[in-house]
Design an enzyme around this catalytic site. Structure first.
Site, PDB file in Angstrom:
ATOM      1  N   ALA A  55       3.410  -5.041   5.203  1.00 22.10           N
ATOM      2  CA  ALA A  55       3.919  -5.610   4.082  1.00 22.10           C
ATOM      3  C   ALA A  55       3.294  -6.712   3.374  1.00 22.10           C
ATOM      4  O   ALA A  55       3.454  -7.769   3.132  1.00 22.10           O
ATOM      5  CB  ALA A  55       5.598  -5.887   4.261  1.00 22.10           C
ATOM      6  N   HIS A  56       2.068  -6.185   2.817  1.00 23.70           N
ATOM      7  CA  HIS A  56       1.217  -7.243   1.981  1.00 23.70           C
ATOM      8  C   HIS A  56       0.058  -6.461   1.262  1.00 23.70           C
ATOM      9  O   HIS A  56       0.015  -5.139   1.640  1.00 23.70           O
ATOM     10  CB  HIS A  56       0.525  -8.211   2.932  1.00 23.70           C
ATOM     11  N   ALA A  57      -0.504  -6.948   0.303  1.00 22.96           N
ATOM     12  CA  ALA A  57      -1.631  -6.191  -0.290  1.00 22.96           C
ATOM     13  C   ALA A  57      -2.879  -7.205  -0.226  1.00 22.96           C
ATOM     14  O   ALA A  57      -2.621  -8.441   0.063  1.00 22.96           O
ATOM     15  CB  ALA A  57      -1.371  -6.254  -1.791  1.00 22.96           C
ATOM     16  N   ALA A 102       0.794  -2.302   1.239  1.00 23.80           N
ATOM     17  CA  ALA A 102       0.948  -1.293   2.285  1.00 23.80           C
ATOM     18  C   ALA A 102       1.862  -1.990   3.641  1.00 23.80           C
ATOM     19  O   ALA A 102       1.700  -3.235   3.773  1.00 23.80           O
ATOM     20  CB  ALA A 102      -0.382  -1.082   2.953  1.00 23.80           C
TER      21      ALA A 102
END
Length: 139
Positions: A55-57, A102
């Site tokens: 849960a990050h980019a 993602a």
């Protein structure tokens, strides 16, 4: 963000598998099987079944994710389109370029997520808040 990426820039890549009934080996070389030089390798494990990670980019870092054991899905988001990809084979990986949000989700019990990264760890490369991500890609 110049040269904005979409979820369709995230490619599933099959890795050559060599072996026989006694076992298999799959090799990954810089800029051969994957489209970048590997600077860091890490893996996620002991994740309870059904749980999520990520849960990050990233601003600059490319990642290549492989289900070394078990299975999980990757939920990709480019701010417009979402795409979900199942990883469940050690000879199949997903290239996630920078600029894509993602999340790894729905881990099977005992699974291992192997990650090959183009950059060494740098907290400043991460975007961990989805609203900050939307602002970043719309700059």
């Amino acid at each position: 963000m110049s040269n904005r990426k979409t979820v369709f820039d995230c490619n599933l890549l099959y890795l050559e598998q060599k072996g026989d009934r006694n076992g298999h080996i799959t090799a990954v070389n810089n800029n051969v099987e994957i489209p970048f030089d590997i600077k860091r390798i890490f893996y996620l494990y002991d994740i309870p079944g059904g749980e999520s990670r990520g849960a990050h980019a990233h601003k600059e870092c490319h990642q290549f994710l492989v289900a070394a054991s078990g299975s999980f899905e990757v939920l990709l988001d480019d701010g417009v389109t979402k795409r979900q990809v199942l990883l469940n084979r050690p000879d199949l990986g997903l290239h996630v370029p920078p600029g894509i949000w993602a999340s790894e989700i729905n881990f099977s019990s005992g699974s291992i997520c192997l990650v090959l990264a183009s950059h060494e760890y740098s907290e400043s490369d991460y975007i961990r808040n989805f609203n900050d991500y939307l602002n970043y890609i719309n700059e």
